[in-house]
Design a protein around this motif. Sequence first.
Motif, PDB file in Angstrom:
ATOM      1  N   SER A  78       0.837  -1.206   0.000  1.00  0.00           N
ATOM      2  CA  SER A  78       0.000   0.000   0.000  1.00  0.00           C
ATOM      3  C   SER A  78       0.869   1.253   0.000  1.00  0.00           C
ATOM      4  O   SER A  78       0.541   2.237  -0.650  1.00  0.00           O
ATOM      5  CB  SER A  78      -0.906   0.060   1.226  1.00  0.00           C
ATOM      6  OG  SER A  78      -1.544  -1.140   1.447  1.00  0.00           O
ATOM      7  N   ASP A 119       3.789   1.696  -1.281  1.00  0.00           N
ATOM      8  CA  ASP A 119       4.258   1.923  -2.653  1.00  0.00           C
ATOM      9  C   ASP A 119       3.163   2.538  -3.504  1.00  0.00           C
ATOM     10  O   ASP A 119       3.406   3.474  -4.270  1.00  0.00           O
ATOM     11  CB  ASP A 119       4.694   0.596  -3.293  1.00  0.00           C
ATOM     12  CG  ASP A 119       6.075   0.187  -2.818  1.00  0.00           C
ATOM     13  OD1 ASP A 119       6.684   0.988  -2.069  1.00  0.00           O
ATOM     14  OD2 ASP A 119       6.527  -0.900  -3.172  1.00  0.00           O
ATOM     15  N   ALA A 120       1.955   1.977  -3.365  1.00  0.00           N
ATOM     16  CA  ALA A 120       0.848   2.479  -4.178  1.00  0.00           C
ATOM     17  C   ALA A 120       0.571   3.946  -3.856  1.00  0.00           C
ATOM     18  O   ALA A 120       0.367   4.762  -4.753  1.00  0.00           O
ATOM     19  CB  ALA A 120      -0.404   1.634  -3.925  1.00  0.00           C
ATOM     20  N   ASN A 159       2.943   6.293  -5.277  1.00  0.00           N
ATOM     21  CA  ASN A 159       2.852   6.388  -6.728  1.00  0.00           C
ATOM     22  C   ASN A 159       1.863   7.438  -7.216  1.00  0.00           C
ATOM     23  O   ASN A 159       1.772   7.693  -8.405  1.00  0.00           O
ATOM     24  CB  ASN A 159       2.432   5.034  -7.292  1.00  0.00           C
ATOM     25  CG  ASN A 159       3.580   4.372  -7.987  1.00  0.00           C
ATOM     26  OD1 ASN A 159       4.289   5.028  -8.734  1.00  0.00           O
ATOM     27  ND2 ASN A 159       3.787   3.106  -7.733  1.00  0.00           N
ATOM     28  N   THR A 160       1.080   8.004  -6.300  1.00  0.00           N
ATOM     29  CA  THR A 160       0.140   9.041  -6.712  1.00  0.00           C
ATOM     30  C   THR A 160       0.906  10.212  -7.311  1.00  0.00           C
ATOM     31  O   THR A 160       1.832  10.717  -6.695  1.00  0.00           O
ATOM     32  CB  THR A 160      -0.658   9.542  -5.495  1.00  0.00           C
ATOM     33  OG1 THR A 160      -1.165   8.419  -4.802  1.00  0.00           O
ATOM     34  CG2 THR A 160      -1.792  10.442  -5.936  1.00  0.00           C
ATOM     35  N   SER A 214      -4.887   5.529  -5.380  1.00  0.00           N
ATOM     36  CA  SER A 214      -4.086   4.322  -5.159  1.00  0.00           C
ATOM     37  C   SER A 214      -4.934   3.112  -4.809  1.00  0.00           C
ATOM     38  O   SER A 214      -4.419   2.119  -4.328  1.00  0.00           O
ATOM     39  CB  SER A 214      -3.050   4.582  -4.071  1.00  0.00           C
ATOM     40  OG  SER A 214      -3.556   5.409  -3.076  1.00  0.00           O
ATOM     41  N   SER A 245      -6.330   0.780  -6.486  1.00  0.00           N
ATOM     42  CA  SER A 245      -6.058  -0.532  -7.084  1.00  0.00           C
ATOM     43  C   SER A 245      -4.825  -1.160  -6.445  1.00  0.00           C
ATOM     44  O   SER A 245      -4.767  -2.364  -6.221  1.00  0.00           O
ATOM     45  CB  SER A 245      -5.913  -0.433  -8.600  1.00  0.00           C
ATOM     46  OG  SER A 245      -4.649   0.071  -8.942  1.00  0.00           O
ATOM     47  N   GLY A 246      -3.842  -0.335  -6.131  1.00  0.00           N
ATOM     48  CA  GLY A 246      -2.657  -0.856  -5.445  1.00  0.00           C
ATOM     49  C   GLY A 246      -2.998  -1.367  -4.058  1.00  0.00           C
ATOM     50  O   GLY A 246      -2.495  -2.411  -3.627  1.00  0.00           O
ATOM     51  N   ALA A 278      -2.143  -4.787 -10.118  1.00  0.00           N
ATOM     52  CA  ALA A 278      -1.010  -3.925  -9.830  1.00  0.00           C
ATOM     53  C   ALA A 278      -0.437  -3.379 -11.120  1.00  0.00           C
ATOM     54  O   ALA A 278      -0.060  -4.128 -12.005  1.00  0.00           O
ATOM     55  CB  ALA A 278       0.054  -4.716  -9.080  1.00  0.00           C
ATOM     56  N   LEU A 331       4.236  -0.342 -10.176  1.00  0.00           N
ATOM     57  CA  LEU A 331       4.143  -0.618  -8.751  1.00  0.00           C
ATOM     58  C   LEU A 331       5.240  -1.557  -8.278  1.00  0.00           C
ATOM     59  O   LEU A 331       5.695  -1.482  -7.146  1.00  0.00           O
ATOM     60  CB  LEU A 331       2.796  -1.262  -8.464  1.00  0.00           C
ATOM     61  CG  LEU A 331       2.254  -0.976  -7.073  1.00  0.00           C
ATOM     62  CD1 LEU A 331       1.178   0.063  -7.190  1.00  0.00           C
ATOM     63  CD2 LEU A 331       1.720  -2.211  -6.425  1.00  0.00           C
TER      64      LEU A 331
END
Lengths: 401, 288, 252
Positions: A275, A277-278, A281-282, A309, A311-312, A395, A399
């Motif tokens: 999570s 990481d996700a 990533n925003t 995020s 989906s991550g 992912a 990701l």
Amino acid sequence: MIKHFLKDFKERFIEGVLFLSSTTTSILVVLIVVYLFKEGVGIFNRTPVAEGSELLVSAANKVNKLTADEVRKIFEQEFTKWNQVGGSDAEIELFRLDDITNYYTDEQLGENFENMPHCIDTILMQHPNMIAFVSKQYVLPNGRACKVSIDKIAVKQVMLGNRWYPTASPVVELGIWPLLLGTIWVSIGAILLALPFGLAAAIYMAEIADSRIRKILKPLIELLAGIPSVVYGFFGLVVMVPIIQQTFNLDVGQSALAGSIILGIMALPTIITISEDAIRNTPRAMREASLALGANHWQTIVRVVLPYSVSGITAAVILGIGRAIGETMAVLMVTGNAAVVPTSFLQPVRTIPATIAAELGEAPFGGIHFQALFFLGCMLFLLTFIINVIVEMLAPKKLKR
Amino acid sequence: MDFQTRKNMKEKMAFGALRLFSFSIIAILFFILGYIVINGISVVSFDFLTKMPEDGMTKGGILPAIIGTLCLMVVSLAIAFPIGVFSGIYLNEYIKDGWFKRFINLMTNNLSGIPSIVFGLFGMQFFVNQLGWGDSIIAGSFTLAILVLPVIIRTTEESLKAVSNTFREAASGLGASKWQTTYSVVLPIGMPNILTGLILSMSRVSGETAPILFTVAAYFLPQLPHSIFDQVMALPYHLYVVATSGNNITESRPIAFGTALVLIFIVLVLNLLANWLRKVLGSKVKMN
Amino acid sequence: MILNKVEAQDLHLWYGDFYALKGINFSIKKNTVAALIGPSGCGKSTFLRVFNRMNDLIDNVSIKGQALIDGKNIYGKELRVDELRKRVGMVFQKPNPFPKSIFENVAFGLRVNGIKHKTYIEERVEKSLQQAALWNEVKDKLNKSAFELSGGQQQRLCIARALAIEPQILLMDEPASALDPISTAKIEDLIYELKQEYTILIVTHNMQQASRVSDTTAFFYLGELIEHDNTKKIFTAPDKMQTQNYVTGRFG
Ligand SMILES: Nc1ncnc2c1ncn2[C@@H]1O[C@H](COP(=O)(O)OP(=O)(O)O)[C@@H](O)[C@H]1O
Ligand SMILES: [Mg+2]
């Protein structure tokens, strides 16, 4: 010239070795699938009659085909008349090997029971309403008694069956439904407990904590992932289980809840890392747009970062469930291992991996029970495989970097 | 109270809650570690570490389990490390992105997703029965090696990916062949991270129980192994046994705590070592 | 005397060691459009982001000097950043709609500023979309994802989003640089309209655009404000040689 050739050869050779190494994982996956399924799917080629045994009826009996369920009911004396299974209106007489002494003396049977097959055959001749459950070795070849034919184990019986009695006699019952449900209950419970904590920690580490605190937290989370599952199981056994027992005033503290709590703790690192990481990533542009509109940091997190995020985070949750489904030792030690369809989190449950771990040691090699446990292995493999595929699809490529 | 004040108060509260949740995770970690250390520390002594179990495993030491686990760690990584590093090298240095690489990565991912008990089943069927090795160090180690292979492949790949291309160009510019470049330039630079992976894999191997249940682990063995075809006791399995099915569970509790502590100690040391390696050797590479 | 709407007094900014703005003195009046021009990397975006304190998000930024809006220092202690950002809207170089519906994108600023009244939100959304000349194109698909719009439409959506909370000042960082000529023309018309109600700072690389839409033009070079004057003057008879060279295309 030769030197050149040698050097070239060496390069080629090394590349070959490297190439072969890189194929190892693929070969292993194939081997695992083959060995697992070869043994596991084998149960569908067998009748559910207990290992090395046979059911016999008198040749005069017109019933010579029964379902596993009928056999069980007959021997549990739920059915007492042949007409309940499509035969005549006569009482059913049961015969198990131990009953032989009611009919013959030790001398008549012989020193090494060499007369046993003949004796049994005779008994069945004399008792037309008898059904006998005997070892294969005591069945007289070309005898007058008739073998009862029983259908092979059906997929539906196994997948949806409610009873897991792999060593019962005369017929085994291999319903994996309670185990499947137990596994899913414990895993879902674990994620429900872990998600608020895991997500909070992920947000905290990705958005709020300064780098100094993050540098302390990260290795600690890794350590949480590094603690062996058997240690978690032990901790659960000596700490969680008594607490649960006292809190809810139970006879035994070993329960689905204990399993979920321990698995929840074990799933935290997976949930947190993925999570985080996700969330990281925003895109910056999204954050800036939100802040520029007067949203504060928290509003930006809730309204922009988390939806972006999602989906991550879903991938993290599903992967966490996957880990929980496959976890063996900790669950084995704290869930109490009762193979019943779970109805409450405070009851003992039994999961698929725990069943394999607990029973494989006692299952005779190659027998029905052994194969049934391999079939459970197949189910576990399929479950985690499906989960992997879902995660792979959810992912985004970036990701994993 | 106006909206702006309220919204900023909400933020403060939310952040406070996040902090609380995060630190409660750390509290749980320390509680688990602390509980085992406090209960185990009085048990662990020189004798405990160097003696055989006695009196139905309610007294004495855990030497055979320690030796067994060490054997498994060494042998399984002796198998997995070269294969893993080789395939990591091949994937990163020798082939370009394409279907083959994608396929291998997919398979590696799949392998790493398989639950460890399934490896146990496979190991039993393949190494123990098919290859006829019986319950043995070699069978258990191969099973454990499968478990950590994906980890080693992935860390190798990532470590090599992080090596700047300028090094490769410099080496091949001097006429070095592919393998010479990889072996003498790329690999040494990536090595600290690869070693970190190795150490974390050892930590993983030391704690795994399910894969060794039916491939090597012995309930009780009064002697140490002589060859890799012998069965051994192992720390995690020993902990499981004394915690759940010993002859006298209450009396063997201290042994269980001691075993858990030794296990945690191994994991902790290896984790610290990995972190230290990452920091110290990692920063050296950057300076080059 | 008319108060300056936006003003910088001897403003310095560092990104860590990097000296990005070197003592800027700058002011514009209410309801005017100022264009910021100059080669890339010379601090235009940085300067723009001073006025909604976007640079606060970056670690290691230090600022000296004063930035004022309506004569008040926006880096003062009693000022609240989210209040400020409500008054100072921003449109970014690349369209950056949220992964939400068109309606929710425009309503976002209202919602995060505590407005809950449904019909009022609907009114504001419609009004803003009309102001951004987007209403006719999207009025039938307000609940569709903003990502279904074209690049030019997305950028106008972002403008509508900024307008919805009724800011007084609009910061636009190369708002048309990622767009096709037709969309660019639409945005330029829009800026011309918006001038009636808003004070606008716009960064642009496009000289024609600067001369078309702005009242005054400021030329930045290597972190310094070289010259700020009437747009006409900057483009026909600038005081400084560097400005002359830049606007005639001799460098940059
Ligand atoms: N976050 C940052 N950290 C460090 N330096 C930055 C950062 N943002 C911009 N800079 C530097 O500040 C200078 C001015 O940047 P910017 O204001 O974006 O220029 P412009 O918009 O005029 O192209 C550039 O040299 C850029 O490299
Ligand atoms: Mg810029």
